[in-house]
Design a protein around this motif. Structure first.
Motif, PDB file in Angstrom:
ATOM      1  N   ARG A 154      -3.713   1.347  -4.064  1.00  0.00           N
ATOM      2  CA  ARG A 154      -3.467   0.946  -2.558  1.00  0.00           C
ATOM      3  C   ARG A 154      -2.778  -0.424  -2.994  1.00  0.00           C
ATOM      4  NH1 ARG A 154      -6.344   3.424   1.629  1.00  0.00           N
ATOM      5  NH2 ARG A 154      -6.893   5.442   0.557  1.00  0.00           N
ATOM      6  N   ASP A 155      -1.627  -0.824  -2.057  1.00  0.00           N
ATOM      7  CA  ASP A 155      -0.881  -2.215  -2.321  1.00  0.00           C
ATOM      8  C   ASP A 155      -1.515  -3.251  -1.832  1.00  0.00           C
ATOM      9  OD1 ASP A 155      -0.809  -2.404   0.254  1.00  0.00           O
ATOM     10  OD2 ASP A 155       1.240  -1.664   0.510  1.00  0.00           O
ATOM     11  N   ALA A 156      -0.926  -4.368  -1.906  1.00  0.00           N
ATOM     12  CA  ALA A 156      -1.354  -5.750  -1.832  1.00  0.00           C
ATOM     13  C   ALA A 156      -1.956  -5.810  -0.176  1.00  0.00           C
ATOM     14  CB  ALA A 156      -0.610  -6.620  -2.055  1.00  0.00           C
ATOM     15  N   PHE A 157      -1.533  -4.989   0.555  1.00  0.00           N
ATOM     16  CA  PHE A 157      -2.011  -5.053   2.040  1.00  0.00           C
ATOM     17  C   PHE A 157      -2.994  -3.986   2.394  1.00  0.00           C
ATOM     18  CE2 PHE A 157       2.508  -6.869   1.855  1.00  0.00           C
ATOM     19  CZ  PHE A 157       2.137  -7.893   2.646  1.00  0.00           C
ATOM     20  N   GLY A 158      -3.386  -3.132   1.374  1.00  0.00           N
ATOM     21  CA  GLY A 158      -4.493  -2.070   1.470  1.00  0.00           C
ATOM     22  C   GLY A 158      -3.931  -0.771   1.766  1.00  0.00           C
ATOM     23  N   ARG A 159      -2.431  -0.531   1.965  1.00  0.00           N
ATOM     24  CA  ARG A 159      -1.738   0.724   2.386  1.00  0.00           C
ATOM     25  C   ARG A 159      -1.663   1.882   1.395  1.00  0.00           C
ATOM     26  NH1 ARG A 159       2.995  -2.788   4.861  1.00  0.00           N
ATOM     27  NH2 ARG A 159       3.125  -2.985   2.696  1.00  0.00           N
ATOM     28  N   TRP A 160      -1.852   2.934   1.739  1.00  0.00           N
ATOM     29  CA  TRP A 160      -1.706   4.325   0.775  1.00  0.00           C
ATOM     30  C   TRP A 160      -0.405   4.971   0.971  1.00  0.00           C
ATOM     31  CZ3 TRP A 160      -2.267   9.391   2.776  1.00  0.00           C
ATOM     32  CH2 TRP A 160      -2.426  10.363   1.810  1.00  0.00           C
ATOM     33  N   ASP A 161       0.205   5.288   0.044  1.00  0.00           N
ATOM     34  CA  ASP A 161       1.678   5.798   0.092  1.00  0.00           C
ATOM     35  C   ASP A 161       1.179   7.151  -0.740  1.00  0.00           C
ATOM     36  OD1 ASP A 161       4.069   6.824   0.156  1.00  0.00           O
ATOM     37  OD2 ASP A 161       5.048   4.954  -0.633  1.00  0.00           O
TER      38      ASP A 161
END
Length: 304
Positions: A154-161
């Motif tokens: 998960r990125d620094a904003f908690g998002r999943w790609d």
């Protein structure tokens, strides 16, 4: 079940258990501040049981985190607290209600709070500097969860790609992450609902009573039996009935449905699950029906 079938089942459960324990130990060795998401439901209870096994006789070396919607079944919260006390674990609770009270979140028109869990979860991860977050997601539950790796960046904003999922060949897991990023970890990703119940039976794992058939006042909405609670009640066009029901999955009470059932034993539940043609989320979770990609959209925002 024949002796050969019993042996095959035990061998399969042993393999799943071994994989899950290996994942727990890998994360403990690679990350500084892991945490287990724990709601008191069957999958998160299974996670705690596996974590205890992974590190016994030492205590589980990381805390639990519950993102509390405030719309819980009493039986589940009571069970959650009893497990924490019995095992001597530390429980962090992030409350959606606190965010509603101070204006950071606004109550949804449909009354469900499951989609509101994302921000409290992400804030708790940042505030506690958790770098690995164990979840009880399984690939058989839902299409978006089937796309997820066992270790999911998960990125620094908690998002999943989903396009940035890493290969996991030969049970080699890549937990590398940059400062500010974290990894979601799913030790029971390869388990099915039937595997979970068979393992619960084998290990004699205690669960909230809500998972077994009991009589409850419910009303039907969108093809699901919902219970009255602090999240609201039946509309004027909805009739309350007293039925024998049980819950296959547990979440926010406003969007978690019961199924009609007389199964009061593990053998009876296993027989029901074996015969079912719907996953537990597909059958009983209204929040997954908001759109075709409801779960994937929420995961992209930072949901479990």
């Amino acid at each position: 079940m024949t002796t050969l079938e019993k042996k095959a089942t035990l061998d399969a459960l042993d393999a799943l258990e071994s994989e899950s324990i290996h994942i727990f130990r890998e994360v403990a060795g690679e990350f500084d501040r892991p945490v287990i998401l724990f709601s008191g439901g069957k999958d998160s209870t299974l996670l705690v049981h596996l974590a205890v096994k992974a590190f016994a006789p030492a205590p589980v070396p990381f805390p639990l985190l519950h993102v509390d919607t405030g719309h819980n079944f009493d039986e589940v919260i009571d069970f959650r607290d009893s497990i924490v006390e019995r095992l001597g674990l530390r429980l962090e609770v992030a409350k959606v209600q606190d965010y509603i009270d101070d204006g950071r979140l606004v109550e949804r028109a449909d009354g469900t709070r499951n989609p509101l869990q994302t921000q409290p979860l992400l804030d708790a991860i940042v505030e506690n500097r958790f770098d690995a977050v164990f979840g009880g997601g399984r690939r058989d539950e839902e299409r978006a969860r089937a796309k997820e790796r066992i270790m999911s960046l998960r990125d620094a904003f908690g998002r999943w790609d989903p396009r940035k999922q890493r290969p996991e060949l030969w049970n080699l897991y890549n937990g590398r992450h940059a400062p500010g990023e974290h990894v979601r970890v799913f030790p029971i990703s390869n388990w099915t609902e039937l595997d979970v119940w068979r393992y619960i039976q084998r290990e004699e794992i205690e669960l909230p009573s809500i998972y077994y058939a009991h009589r409850r006042e419910v009303y039907k909405r969108d093809g699901m039996w919902l219970a009255e609670g602090p999240w609201g009640g039946p509309r004027s066009t909805e009739t309350v009935e007293n039925l024998s029901v049980r819950y296959r999955t547990v979440g926010d009470g406003s969007c978690t449905g019961a199924v009609e059932s007389t199964a009061t034993t593990l053998d009876e539940i296993i027989a029901e699950v074996t015969a079912s043609r719907l996953t537990e989320r597909g059958a009983t979770r209204a929040d997954d029906r908001l759109s075709e990609a409801a779960m994937e959209d929420r995961k992209r925002e930072g949901y479990f």
